[in-house]
Design a protein around this motif. Sequence first.
Motif, short mmCIF file in Angstrom:
data_model
loop_
_atom_site.label_atom_id
_atom_site.label_comp_id
_atom_site.label_asym_id
_atom_site.label_seq_id
_atom_site.Cartn_x
_atom_site.Cartn_y
_atom_site.Cartn_z
N PHE A 21 17.00 20.07 -57.84
CA PHE A 21 16.95 18.75 -58.47
C PHE A 21 17.34 18.88 -59.94
O PHE A 21 16.76 19.69 -60.67
CB PHE A 21 15.55 18.14 -58.34
CG PHE A 21 15.17 17.82 -56.92
CD1 PHE A 21 15.54 16.61 -56.35
CD2 PHE A 21 14.45 18.73 -56.16
CE1 PHE A 21 15.20 16.31 -55.03
CE2 PHE A 21 14.11 18.44 -54.85
CZ PHE A 21 14.48 17.23 -54.27
N ARG B 296 25.02 18.58 -62.56
CA ARG B 296 24.76 18.12 -61.19
C ARG B 296 26.01 18.26 -60.33
O ARG B 296 25.96 18.77 -59.20
CB ARG B 296 24.31 16.66 -61.19
CG ARG B 296 23.98 16.12 -59.80
CD ARG B 296 23.78 14.61 -59.83
NE ARG B 296 25.03 13.91 -60.00
CZ ARG B 296 25.70 13.30 -59.02
NH1 ARG B 296 25.23 13.28 -57.80
NH2 ARG B 296 26.85 12.68 -59.26
N ARG C 7 20.62 21.84 -50.83
CA ARG C 7 21.10 20.54 -51.29
C ARG C 7 20.80 20.41 -52.78
O ARG C 7 19.76 20.85 -53.25
CB ARG C 7 20.41 19.42 -50.50
CG ARG C 7 21.00 18.06 -50.76
CD ARG C 7 20.58 17.01 -49.73
NE ARG C 7 21.19 15.72 -50.03
CZ ARG C 7 22.41 15.36 -49.65
NH1 ARG C 7 23.14 16.16 -48.90
NH2 ARG C 7 22.91 14.20 -50.01
N ASN D 43 20.48 17.54 -55.82
CA ASN D 43 20.31 16.10 -56.03
C ASN D 43 20.00 15.78 -57.47
O ASN D 43 19.26 16.52 -58.13
CB ASN D 43 19.14 15.56 -55.19
CG ASN D 43 19.51 15.21 -53.77
OD1 ASN D 43 19.01 15.80 -52.81
ND2 ASN D 43 20.41 14.25 -53.61
N ALA D 44 20.51 14.66 -57.90
CA ALA D 44 20.05 14.10 -59.17
C ALA D 44 18.60 13.68 -59.04
O ALA D 44 18.14 13.32 -57.95
CB ALA D 44 20.90 12.89 -59.53
N ALA D 45 17.88 13.75 -60.13
CA ALA D 45 16.50 13.27 -60.16
C ALA D 45 16.27 12.47 -61.42
O ALA D 45 17.00 12.61 -62.41
CB ALA D 45 15.51 14.44 -60.11
N GLY D 46 15.23 11.63 -61.39
CA GLY D 46 14.79 10.93 -62.58
C GLY D 46 14.16 11.92 -63.56
O GLY D 46 14.17 13.13 -63.33
N CYS D 47 13.59 11.40 -64.62
CA CYS D 47 13.06 12.24 -65.71
C CYS D 47 12.03 13.24 -65.19
O CYS D 47 11.01 12.87 -64.61
CB CYS D 47 12.42 11.36 -66.77
SG CYS D 47 11.66 12.35 -68.09
N LEU D 48 12.29 14.51 -65.44
CA LEU D 48 11.39 15.58 -65.00
C LEU D 48 10.38 15.94 -66.09
O LEU D 48 9.61 16.88 -65.94
CB LEU D 48 12.19 16.81 -64.55
CG LEU D 48 13.07 16.58 -63.30
CD1 LEU D 48 13.95 17.81 -63.04
CD2 LEU D 48 12.22 16.28 -62.07
N PHE E 77 9.72 13.18 -54.16
CA PHE E 77 11.05 12.65 -54.47
C PHE E 77 11.37 11.51 -53.52
O PHE E 77 11.27 11.66 -52.30
CB PHE E 77 12.10 13.75 -54.36
CG PHE E 77 11.97 14.83 -55.39
CD1 PHE E 77 12.54 14.68 -56.65
CD2 PHE E 77 11.25 15.98 -55.13
CE1 PHE E 77 12.40 15.67 -57.62
CE2 PHE E 77 11.11 16.97 -56.09
CZ PHE E 77 11.69 16.82 -57.34
N ASN F 245 9.35 11.18 -58.48
CA ASN F 245 10.67 10.98 -59.10
C ASN F 245 11.65 10.33 -58.14
O ASN F 245 11.65 10.66 -56.95
CB ASN F 245 11.28 12.32 -59.53
CG ASN F 245 10.83 12.79 -60.88
OD1 ASN F 245 10.21 13.85 -61.01
ND2 ASN F 245 11.11 12.01 -61.92
N ALA F 246 12.48 9.50 -58.70
CA ALA F 246 13.64 9.04 -57.95
C ALA F 246 14.58 10.21 -57.71
O ALA F 246 14.64 11.14 -58.50
CB ALA F 246 14.37 7.96 -58.75
N ALA F 247 15.29 10.16 -56.59
CA ALA F 247 16.30 11.18 -56.29
C ALA F 247 17.55 10.50 -55.77
O ALA F 247 17.51 9.37 -55.27
CB ALA F 247 15.78 12.18 -55.26
N GLY F 248 18.66 11.22 -55.88
CA GLY F 248 19.90 10.76 -55.26
C GLY F 248 19.79 10.86 -53.74
O GLY F 248 18.71 11.16 -53.19
N CYS F 249 20.89 10.61 -53.07
CA CYS F 249 20.89 10.53 -51.60
C CYS F 249 20.35 11.81 -50.96
O CYS F 249 20.88 12.90 -51.16
CB CYS F 249 22.30 10.27 -51.09
SG CYS F 249 22.40 10.26 -49.28
#
Lengths: 105, 105
Positions: free
Chosen positions: A11, A35, A52, A54-59, B11, B54-58
């Motif tokens: 992430f 990313r 995999r 993935n992008a994540a929000g603020c960690l 996530f 946290n939000a994550a991408g797909c």
Amino acid sequence: MGPPQLERHIFICTNRRDPANPKGCCASKGAEKVREAFKKAVFDEDLRATMRANAAGCLDQCDHGVTVVVYPEQVWYGRVTLQDVPEIVSSHLKGGVPVERLRIR
Amino acid sequence: MGPPQLERHIFICTNRRDPANPKGCCASKGAEKVREAFKKAVFDEDLRATMRANAAGCLDQCDHGVTVVVYPEQVWYGRVTLQDVPEIVSSHLKGGVPVERLRIR
């Protein structure tokens, strides 16, 4: 299709804040390119069945530059640059040995 | 500040696709509200020291509705709704017992 059984799930914080925010953000430090490099490496190294990115929000590691966390081992990396990605991929993702110099202490 | 030692990291896929895309996306199925509910629960239940949402991408489980993965145990949930969040929080996040009915099989 059942759930994936990922060997590693990477992430990358790509959070973006207003440029006026004193906390800064990973996005302004090149997180999107990091990313993309991880995603490309997972593809190019034929790791898609088991890994995999993935992008994540603020960690919440905003003092440590672009932040990456690798699960399930929960290894945190800070100040990750595009140039660091191949080493993380070969040493950690493929070889199982975290890159010590990049770990958040 | 050292790296967090999270007991659980949640996530939530909040990927958004063009409405014309036949794959659909988690965002169109309420993923943002699910994410907000997890974040609020972590705050309200005073879990911030050991858990993070946290939000994550797909997450590539597009057939399974809003997808959530909980690390380090890598439990995958599908078709998660706002109404499911309190059960995941109490049973799994706080109690350590995954919610079997929501797991992706």
